[in-house]
Design a protein around this motif. Sequence first.
Motif, PDB file in Angstrom:
ATOM      1  N   LEU A  60      55.482  82.586 -39.668  1.00 26.07           N
ATOM      2  CA  LEU A  60      54.040  82.475 -39.915  1.00 26.07           C
ATOM      3  C   LEU A  60      53.557  81.050 -39.652  1.00 26.07           C
ATOM      4  CD1 LEU A  60      53.487  84.729 -43.054  1.00 26.07           C
ATOM      5  CD2 LEU A  60      53.140  85.288 -40.629  1.00 26.07           C
ATOM      6  N   ALA A  61      54.373  80.054 -39.968  1.00 28.35           N
ATOM      7  CA  ALA A  61      54.001  78.667 -39.660  1.00 28.35           C
ATOM      8  C   ALA A  61      53.858  78.497 -38.149  1.00 28.35           C
ATOM      9  CB  ALA A  61      55.036  77.701 -40.228  1.00 28.35           C
ATOM     10  N   ARG A  62      54.809  79.026 -37.397  1.00 28.42           N
ATOM     11  CA  ARG A  62      54.748  78.919 -35.933  1.00 28.42           C
ATOM     12  C   ARG A  62      53.546  79.681 -35.384  1.00 28.42           C
ATOM     13  NH1 ARG A  62      60.398  79.736 -33.193  1.00 28.42           N
ATOM     14  NH2 ARG A  62      59.524  78.255 -31.738  1.00 28.42           N
ATOM     15  N   ALA A  91      58.338  73.421 -42.424  1.00 26.75           N
ATOM     16  CA  ALA A  91      57.510  73.960 -41.335  1.00 26.75           C
ATOM     17  C   ALA A  91      56.075  74.146 -41.811  1.00 26.75           C
ATOM     18  CB  ALA A  91      58.083  75.293 -40.847  1.00 26.75           C
ATOM     19  N   HIS A  92      55.920  74.661 -43.011  1.00 27.57           N
ATOM     20  CA  HIS A  92      54.601  74.874 -43.609  1.00 27.57           C
ATOM     21  C   HIS A  92      53.848  73.544 -43.692  1.00 27.57           C
ATOM     22  CE1 HIS A  92      52.299  77.526 -46.553  1.00 27.57           C
ATOM     23  NE2 HIS A  92      51.728  76.366 -46.694  1.00 27.57           N
ATOM     24  N   GLY A  93      54.547  72.519 -44.198  1.00 29.14           N
ATOM     25  CA  GLY A  93      53.931  71.202 -44.315  1.00 29.14           C
ATOM     26  C   GLY A  93      53.605  70.577 -42.974  1.00 29.14           C
ATOM     27  N   TRP A  94      54.524  70.705 -42.008  1.00 26.42           N
ATOM     28  CA  TRP A  94      54.313  70.092 -40.696  1.00 26.42           C
ATOM     29  C   TRP A  94      53.113  70.691 -39.968  1.00 26.42           C
ATOM     30  CZ3 TRP A  94      55.792  65.551 -39.655  1.00 26.42           C
ATOM     31  CH2 TRP A  94      57.026  65.061 -40.052  1.00 26.42           C
ATOM     32  N   VAL A  95      52.884  72.005 -40.088  1.00 22.79           N
ATOM     33  CA  VAL A  95      51.749  72.605 -39.372  1.00 22.79           C
ATOM     34  C   VAL A  95      50.455  72.541 -40.175  1.00 22.79           C
ATOM     35  CG1 VAL A  95      53.242  74.111 -37.990  1.00 22.79           C
ATOM     36  CG2 VAL A  95      52.140  75.011 -40.050  1.00 22.79           C
ATOM     37  N   GLY A  96      50.536  72.073 -41.425  1.00 18.59           N
ATOM     38  CA  GLY A  96      49.326  71.874 -42.213  1.00 18.59           C
ATOM     39  C   GLY A  96      48.744  73.124 -42.826  1.00 18.59           C
TER      40      GLY A  96
END
Length: 161
Positions: A60-62, A91-96
């Motif tokens: 979902l992050a991607r 991943a959640h944090g990196w994609v905001g």
Amino acid sequence: MIDDAELPYLRRCVELATQALEAGEEPFGSVLVSAEGEVLAEDHNRVAGGDQTRHPEFELARWSAAHLTPDQRSAATVYTSGEHCPMCAAAHGWVGLGRIVYASSSEQTASWLAELGVPPPPVRALPIREIVPDMVVDGPVPELAEPIRELHRRFHARGTV
């Protein structure tokens, strides 16, 4: 804090975790919801083929990075049957992405698996806020604990690990 209007999203996560179990996968499911309450994407674990990165939260992050603006991502909520692992939290944090709501915590899952005699995973379970300190996180949801625990029991009773 989780309100009654959010319970259908969490119940859908449990349904997705059940679908994962029925497909021979570990029982985890997640739903990405817009600020307006629209379900944007959903998925369940897909690690049985050997790629242990195929967690629904990571997918979902991607997906959100490819399909949503930064503002849409930060306003969205990820609902999930189990608290994010460190990889998915990062991943959640990196994609905001915005808020995370989980039905069962990493601590609960680790306890259930230990009761079943399942060895610990190769990556240490950490609370989401240890990975993404400023993340808004809510959970666990006590009324969903037993159904999720039962999914894990059924998965590991089959000897499918």
